[in-house]
Motif scaffolding. Structure first.
Motif, mmCIF file in Angstrom:
data_model
loop_
_atom_site.group_PDB
_atom_site.id
_atom_site.type_symbol
_atom_site.label_atom_id
_atom_site.label_comp_id
_atom_site.label_asym_id
_atom_site.label_seq_id
_atom_site.Cartn_x
_atom_site.Cartn_y
_atom_site.Cartn_z
ATOM 1 N N PRO A 174 -28.912 14.580 -36.643
ATOM 2 C CA PRO A 174 -28.628 15.873 -36.015
ATOM 3 C C PRO A 174 -27.792 15.700 -34.749
ATOM 4 O O PRO A 174 -27.997 14.778 -33.977
ATOM 5 N N GLY A 175 -26.848 16.579 -34.562
ATOM 6 C CA GLY A 175 -25.993 16.532 -33.385
ATOM 7 C C GLY A 175 -24.742 15.701 -33.562
ATOM 8 O O GLY A 175 -23.896 15.672 -32.685
ATOM 9 N N GLU A 176 -24.606 14.991 -34.673
ATOM 10 C CA GLU A 176 -23.417 14.186 -34.936
ATOM 11 C C GLU A 176 -22.655 14.781 -36.106
ATOM 12 O O GLU A 176 -23.239 15.302 -37.046
ATOM 13 N N ALA A 177 -21.324 14.677 -36.044
ATOM 14 C CA ALA A 177 -20.483 15.185 -37.127
ATOM 15 C C ALA A 177 -20.322 14.110 -38.196
ATOM 16 O O ALA A 177 -20.391 12.913 -37.921
ATOM 17 N N ALA A 178 -20.113 14.554 -39.410
ATOM 18 C CA ALA A 178 -19.887 13.631 -40.519
ATOM 19 C C ALA A 178 -18.529 12.948 -40.339
ATOM 20 O O ALA A 178 -17.610 13.526 -39.750
ATOM 21 N N PRO A 179 -18.370 11.718 -40.829
ATOM 22 C CA PRO A 179 -17.093 11.015 -40.667
ATOM 23 C C PRO A 179 -15.906 11.776 -41.252
ATOM 24 O O PRO A 179 -14.820 11.775 -40.678
ATOM 25 N N ASP A 212 -10.903 14.915 -40.504
ATOM 26 C CA ASP A 212 -10.161 16.163 -40.685
ATOM 27 C C ASP A 212 -9.702 16.731 -39.347
ATOM 28 O O ASP A 212 -8.561 17.203 -39.218
ATOM 29 N N GLU A 213 -10.567 16.673 -38.343
ATOM 30 C CA GLU A 213 -10.210 17.198 -37.025
ATOM 31 C C GLU A 213 -9.090 16.386 -36.386
ATOM 32 O O GLU A 213 -8.173 16.955 -35.783
ATOM 33 N N ARG A 214 -9.154 15.066 -36.521
ATOM 34 C CA ARG A 214 -8.095 14.223 -35.952
ATOM 35 C C ARG A 214 -6.762 14.494 -36.623
ATOM 36 O O ARG A 214 -5.721 14.518 -35.957
ATOM 37 N N PHE A 215 -6.767 14.702 -37.927
ATOM 38 C CA PHE A 215 -5.530 15.004 -38.637
ATOM 39 C C PHE A 215 -4.993 16.375 -38.223
ATOM 40 O O PHE A 215 -3.792 16.552 -38.018
ATOM 41 N N ALA A 216 -5.882 17.345 -38.053
ATOM 42 C CA ALA A 216 -5.465 18.689 -37.649
ATOM 43 C C ALA A 216 -4.881 18.690 -36.234
ATOM 44 O O ALA A 216 -3.938 19.445 -35.949
ATOM 45 N N ARG A 217 -5.406 17.856 -35.341
ATOM 46 C CA ARG A 217 -4.887 17.776 -33.980
ATOM 47 C C ARG A 217 -3.584 17.009 -33.911
ATOM 48 O O ARG A 217 -2.876 17.062 -32.909
ATOM 49 N N GLY A 218 -3.280 16.232 -34.948
ATOM 50 C CA GLY A 218 -2.063 15.430 -34.941
ATOM 51 C C GLY A 218 -2.264 14.037 -34.391
ATOM 52 O O GLY A 218 -1.296 13.346 -34.100
ATOM 53 N N ASP A 219 -3.512 13.614 -34.234
ATOM 54 C CA ASP A 219 -3.791 12.265 -33.725
ATOM 55 C C ASP A 219 -3.375 11.185 -34.727
ATOM 56 O O ASP A 219 -3.023 10.080 -34.323
ATOM 57 N N ILE A 220 -3.463 11.492 -36.010
ATOM 58 C CA ILE A 220 -3.088 10.538 -37.057
ATOM 59 C C ILE A 220 -2.122 11.215 -38.016
ATOM 60 O O ILE A 220 -2.108 12.429 -38.159
ATOM 61 N N ASP A 221 -1.266 10.389 -38.660
ATOM 62 C CA ASP A 221 -0.310 10.959 -39.618
ATOM 63 C C ASP A 221 -0.938 11.048 -41.014
ATOM 64 O O ASP A 221 -2.070 10.637 -41.235
ATOM 65 N N GLU A 222 -0.164 11.590 -41.954
ATOM 66 C CA GLU A 222 -0.695 11.842 -43.292
ATOM 67 C C GLU A 222 -1.050 10.561 -44.032
ATOM 68 O O GLU A 222 -2.070 10.501 -44.726
ATOM 69 N N ARG A 228 -5.289 7.079 -46.254
ATOM 70 C CA ARG A 228 -5.912 5.751 -46.351
ATOM 71 C C ARG A 228 -7.372 5.801 -45.907
ATOM 72 O O ARG A 228 -8.253 5.277 -46.572
ATOM 73 N N ARG A 229 -7.614 6.444 -44.784
ATOM 74 C CA ARG A 229 -8.982 6.512 -44.275
ATOM 75 C C ARG A 229 -9.874 7.377 -45.160
ATOM 76 O O ARG A 229 -11.054 7.090 -45.346
ATOM 77 N N ARG A 230 -9.324 8.442 -45.721
ATOM 78 C CA ARG A 230 -10.094 9.301 -46.634
ATOM 79 C C ARG A 230 -10.483 8.497 -47.887
ATOM 80 O O ARG A 230 -11.595 8.621 -48.388
ATOM 81 N N ALA A 231 -9.554 7.657 -48.377
ATOM 82 C CA ALA A 231 -9.852 6.826 -49.545
ATOM 83 C C ALA A 231 -10.964 5.821 -49.229
ATOM 84 O O ALA A 231 -11.849 5.587 -50.049
ATOM 85 N N VAL A 232 -10.927 5.243 -48.030
ATOM 86 C CA VAL A 232 -11.966 4.283 -47.639
ATOM 87 C C VAL A 232 -13.324 4.984 -47.553
ATOM 88 O O VAL A 232 -14.337 4.460 -48.008
ATOM 89 N N LEU A 233 -13.346 6.197 -46.988
ATOM 90 C CA LEU A 233 -14.611 6.938 -46.907
ATOM 91 C C LEU A 233 -15.150 7.294 -48.284
ATOM 92 O O LEU A 233 -16.354 7.362 -48.492
ATOM 93 N N ALA A 234 -14.248 7.524 -49.239
ATOM 94 C CA ALA A 234 -14.665 7.875 -50.592
ATOM 95 C C ALA A 234 -15.058 6.645 -51.406
ATOM 96 O O ALA A 234 -15.521 6.763 -52.536
#
Length: 90
Positions: A46-51, A56-66, A71-77
């Motif tokens: 509780p109180g922590e966001a899922a990876p 998704d938030e970092r990609f939406a802010r523009g911190d990381i590129d597509e 790559r990171r989404r594939a690793v999480l999956a």
């Protein structure tokens, strides 16, 4: 149930069926317990966001590129990073 120290045919059948059901139940409980205890814990405290949400938030802010996002989404999956997630260039 017993006449002259002898068990009838139905008594032997009931004892055999009962023993078979008992060991079957013991086996099912053992398998289910093993599967439950060997499963990795995938809950988020509780109180922590899922990876995935953080990614998704970092990609939406523009911190990381597509490419990095995919790559990171594939690793999480649980897939290798080069599993064909990148778009094909024509």
């Amino acid at each position: 149930m017993f006449w002259n120290g002898q068990a009838g045919g139905w008594a032997w059948f009931a004892m055999s069926a009962g023993m078979l059901l008992f060991w079957l139940l013991v086996g099912v409980i053992a398998v289910l317990s093993f599967r439950a205890l060997s499963r990795p814990e995938r809950t988020v405290p509780p109180g922590e966001a899922a990876p995935g949400t953080i990614l998704d938030e970092r990609f939406a802010r523009g911190d990381i590129d597509e490419d990095e996002y995919r790559r990171r989404r594939a690793v999480l999956a649980g897939r290798p990073a080069d599993a064909g997630d990148r778009p094909r260039k024509r």
